[in-house]
Design an enzyme around this catalytic site. Structure first.
Site, PDB file in Angstrom:
ATOM      1  CG  ASP A 170      -7.334   3.540  -0.951  1.00 55.29           C
ATOM      2  OD1 ASP A 170      -7.868   2.427  -0.857  1.00 55.29           O
ATOM      3  OD2 ASP A 170      -7.388   4.367  -0.012  1.00 55.29           O
ATOM      4  CE  LYS A 204      -4.354   1.224   0.122  1.00 52.02           C
ATOM      5  NZ  LYS A 204      -5.540   0.567  -0.432  1.00 52.02           N
TER       6      LYS A 204
HETATM    7  P1  NDP Z   1     -12.832   7.967  -3.044  1.00 58.86           P
HETATM    8  O1  NDP Z   1     -11.777   8.965  -2.788  1.00 58.86           O
HETATM    9  O2  NDP Z   1     -13.306   7.766  -4.424  1.00 58.86           O
HETATM   10  O3  NDP Z   1     -14.100   8.268  -2.113  1.00 58.86           O
HETATM   11  C1  NDP Z   1     -14.006   8.332  -0.737  1.00 58.86           C
HETATM   12  C2  NDP Z   1     -15.351   8.761  -0.189  1.00 58.86           C
HETATM   13  O4  NDP Z   1     -15.308   8.688   1.239  1.00 58.86           O
HETATM   14  C3  NDP Z   1     -15.699  10.201  -0.535  1.00 58.86           C
HETATM   15  O5  NDP Z   1     -17.090  10.323  -0.650  1.00 58.86           O
HETATM   16  C4  NDP Z   1     -15.174  10.958   0.680  1.00 58.86           C
HETATM   17  O6  NDP Z   1     -15.798  12.208   0.895  1.00 58.86           O
HETATM   18  C5  NDP Z   1     -15.537   9.989   1.801  1.00 58.86           C
HETATM   19  N1  NDP Z   1     -14.660  10.213   2.949  1.00 58.86           N
HETATM   20  C6  NDP Z   1     -13.301  10.256   2.956  1.00 58.86           C
HETATM   21  N2  NDP Z   1     -12.851  10.517   4.194  1.00 58.86           N
HETATM   22  C7  NDP Z   1     -13.935  10.624   4.976  1.00 58.86           C
HETATM   23  C8  NDP Z   1     -14.134  10.871   6.349  1.00 58.86           C
HETATM   24  N3  NDP Z   1     -13.089  11.081   7.160  1.00 58.86           N
HETATM   25  N4  NDP Z   1     -15.419  10.892   6.811  1.00 58.86           N
HETATM   26  C9  NDP Z   1     -16.470  10.693   5.989  1.00 58.86           C
HETATM   27  N5  NDP Z   1     -16.343  10.463   4.679  1.00 58.86           N
HETATM   28  C10 NDP Z   1     -15.104  10.422   4.178  1.00 58.86           C
HETATM   29  O7  NDP Z   1     -12.268   6.596  -2.424  1.00 58.86           O
HETATM   30  P2  NDP Z   1     -12.745   5.114  -2.714  1.00 58.86           P
HETATM   31  O8  NDP Z   1     -14.211   5.081  -2.958  1.00 58.86           O
HETATM   32  O9  NDP Z   1     -11.836   4.532  -3.709  1.00 58.86           O
HETATM   33  O10 NDP Z   1     -12.414   4.394  -1.321  1.00 58.86           O
HETATM   34  C11 NDP Z   1     -13.354   4.337  -0.243  1.00 58.86           C
HETATM   35  C12 NDP Z   1     -12.937   3.253   0.728  1.00 58.86           C
HETATM   36  O11 NDP Z   1     -12.891   1.983   0.050  1.00 58.86           O
HETATM   37  C13 NDP Z   1     -11.559   3.415   1.372  1.00 58.86           C
HETATM   38  O12 NDP Z   1     -11.583   2.891   2.679  1.00 58.86           O
HETATM   39  C14 NDP Z   1     -10.669   2.542   0.487  1.00 58.86           C
HETATM   40  O13 NDP Z   1      -9.492   2.127   1.167  1.00 58.86           O
HETATM   41  C15 NDP Z   1     -11.610   1.377   0.231  1.00 58.86           C
HETATM   42  N6  NDP Z   1     -11.296   0.564  -0.934  1.00 58.86           N
HETATM   43  C16 NDP Z   1     -11.224   1.121  -2.186  1.00 58.86           C
HETATM   44  C17 NDP Z   1     -10.957   0.320  -3.273  1.00 58.86           C
HETATM   45  C18 NDP Z   1     -10.976   0.863  -4.665  1.00 58.86           C
HETATM   46  O14 NDP Z   1     -10.920   0.052  -5.595  1.00 58.86           O
HETATM   47  N7  NDP Z   1     -11.085   2.161  -4.884  1.00 58.86           N
HETATM   48  C19 NDP Z   1     -10.648  -1.112  -3.124  1.00 58.86           C
HETATM   49  C20 NDP Z   1     -10.861  -1.624  -1.766  1.00 58.86           C
HETATM   50  C21 NDP Z   1     -11.140  -0.789  -0.732  1.00 58.86           C
HETATM   51  P3  NDP Z   1     -15.082  13.579   0.384  1.00 58.86           P
HETATM   52  O15 NDP Z   1     -15.328  13.614  -1.083  1.00 58.86           O
HETATM   53  O16 NDP Z   1     -15.741  14.626   1.158  1.00 58.86           O
HETATM   54  O17 NDP Z   1     -13.618  13.428   0.722  1.00 58.86           O
END
Ligand code: NDP
Length: 448
Positions: free
Chosen positions: A169, A129
């Site tokens: 991510d 990571k």
């Molecule tokens: P994105 O950056 O596309 O989206 C993240 C989302 O989570 C946004 O809506 C963001 O809001 C919100 N967010 C981030 N930080 C916070 C917080 N502190 N409190 C509340 N909401 C928050 O990321 P992903 O969708 O790719 O990833 C989301 C999760 O999934 C993570 O935990 C990641 O590790 C996990 N994951 C992702 C994978 C992937 O393929 N992308 C694979 C496996 C796991 P805002 O826009 O306001 O920041």
């Protein structure tokens, strides 16, 4: 005291003494250690081989300076990380996170989870990571590009298609992967397999963008089937509105459920008519705006500041898809009062240890991220295969493979939990199944 219990406690004490400030990493390690006692009791050779300490210490951590320039000519410095955690079953594989909260503890927790997740996919990929405390939010495209170029100028020395293959991510989507890939190519020539999650015209796989969101829903669907249920007619809450959340929302609707709420880091939307997936996609993916914009498109929806898990509406399925530790014990209790019958994690470690205890006490089926969100990395591995073969599979082919992988992960996790006398405990099932693959592979390679 039983040998296995003593070994687990001593190992945790040692790890805590080494890095007492790494709270997220220690939390992930504790969650893992809590389930591993039955397998160590059954296999004392793992204790003799000190397998836990070897597994919990990353093979390598790289930390570097990332200088870049704003559009106004101001010089900024961020910190870059890559943790190459475990290569026992294949090249390091795992995403890059760009978010101001990123530090070594967060990257280590994510890398540790990634090792087990990747092994559960059944594909030959190790775990890693990386990321930076850079915040892409509010930056121009040119600023993001300059940052990505500087980040990759250092990272490229440490990665390669058969060695370490990063992906996206939080904060790293198609735009960032495109810039990172462009810089890698400028320095090393064409090597499509060095990054996954690439735009399709750069060698990306069809279905990779959707994979984590679809995968978590496929996993949940299997879990619901075993309960004699399905998504049909269920109300669902999905946290986040990023890559994982958007495609989870789309798939839930396709399977007959209704997502009534989703969020970003400022607040959440409740739409009694069901969240409109196209509007969220437009606001978050295309316009890169806040989710509060949604109510301008759908006047019957409501926007609230604060955590989505404070919502007080009736719903049956919770899919946390935002970030770590978004659900604590209090929020988990609220969820159950709202009528939740199943929880599956699209995000990594969104439920803290208290929340997990609440689900387990209430006997709510709960799928931890390392099993339920493995669809993203699984399709990344399929992207690597396509790049090696210079082939491109259709969306339907990839989606079918994803569905089968999620089903087989579910079956392995469920059956392992049963085999080790913890039926229905998917945390134990995922940890033990992942542990067995890695431990056997590490031991077969000698002391390395
Ligand atoms: P994105 O950056 O596309 O989206 C993240 C989302 O989570 C946004 O809506 C963001 O809001 C919100 N967010 C981030 N930080 C916070 C917080 N502190 N409190 C509340 N909401 C928050 O990321 P992903 O969708 O790719 O990833 C989301 C999760 O999934 C993570 O935990 C990641 O590790 C996990 N994951 C992702 C994978 C992937 O393929 N992308 C694979 C496996 C796991 P805002 O826009 O306001 O920041």
């Amino acid at each position: 005291m039983q040998e296995a219990v003593r070994y687990i406690e001593e190992t945790y004490k040692k790890i805590k003494k080494r890095d007492p400030e790494q709270v997220e990493f220690l939390q992930a390690v504790k969650e893992f250690l809590c389930s591993i006692e039955p397998v160590l009791t059954a296999h004392p050779e793992f204790i003799q081989q000190n397998i836990l300490e070897r597994m919990i210490e990353p093979e390598r951590i790289i930390q570097f300076r990332v200088p870049w320039m704003t559009d106004q000519g101001e010089i900024k410095v961020n910190r870059g990380f890559r943790v190459q955690f475990n290569s026992a079953i294949g090249p390091y594989k795992g995403g890059l996170r760009f978010h101001p909260s990123v530090n070594q503890s967060i990257i280590k927790f994510l890398g540790f989870e990634q090792v087990f997740k990747n092994s559960l996919t059944g594909l030959p990929i190790g775990g890693g990571k990386g990321g930076s405390d850079f915040d892409p939010k509010g930056k121009t495209n040119n600023e993001v590009m300059r940052f990505c170029q500087s980040f990759m100028t250092e990272l490229q020395q440490h990665i390669g298609p058969d060695f370490d293959v990063p992906a996206g991510d939080i904060g790293v989507g198609a735009r960032e992967i495109g810039y990172l890939y462009g810089q890698y190519k400028r320095l090393n020539g064409f090597e499509a397999g060095v990054l996954t999650g690439k735009p399709v015209f750069l060698g990306g796989s069809l279905g990779r963008t959707e994979a984590t969101g679809y995968g978590v829903v496929y996993f949940t669907d299997e879990m619901l089937k075993d309960m004699g249920q399905s998504f049909k007619g269920k109300k669902v809450v999905v946290s986040g509105s990023g890559n994982v959340a958007i495609y989870a929302i789309q798939k839930v609707h396709e399977l007959g459920g209704t997502v009534i709420a989703c969020s970003d880091s400022n607040g959440y939307i409740w739409d009694p008519n069901g969240i409109n997936y196209s509007t969220i996609k437009q606001i978050k993916e295309v316009e890169r705006k806040r989710i509060s914009e949604y109510i301008h498109h759908h006047p019957k929806a409501y926007y609230y500041e604060g955590s989505i898990w404070d919502i007080e509406k009736n719903y049956q399925v919770a899919l946390p898809c935002a970030t770590q530790n978004e659900i604590d014990g209090m929020k988990a209790k609220k969820m159950i009062r709202n009528g939740v019958i199943a929880v599956a994690e699209g995000a990594n470690m969104p439920s803290d240890l208290d929340a997990i205890e609440v689900y387990q006490d209430a006997k709510i089926p709960y799928a931890p991220g390392k099993a339920a969100n493995a669809g993203g990395v699984a399709v990344s591995a399929l992207e690597m295969s396509q790049n090696s073969q210079r082939l491109s599979w259709t969306f339907d082919e990839v989606d079918e493979k994803l569905k089968n992988i999620m089903k087989s992960i579910y079956i392995e996790v469920r059956d392992t939990a049963e085999m080790y006398h913890t039926p229905g405990n998917f945390v134990a099932g995922a940890n033990i199944a992942g542990f067995m693959h890695i431990a056997e592979s590490m031991i077969s390679q000698g002391l390395v």
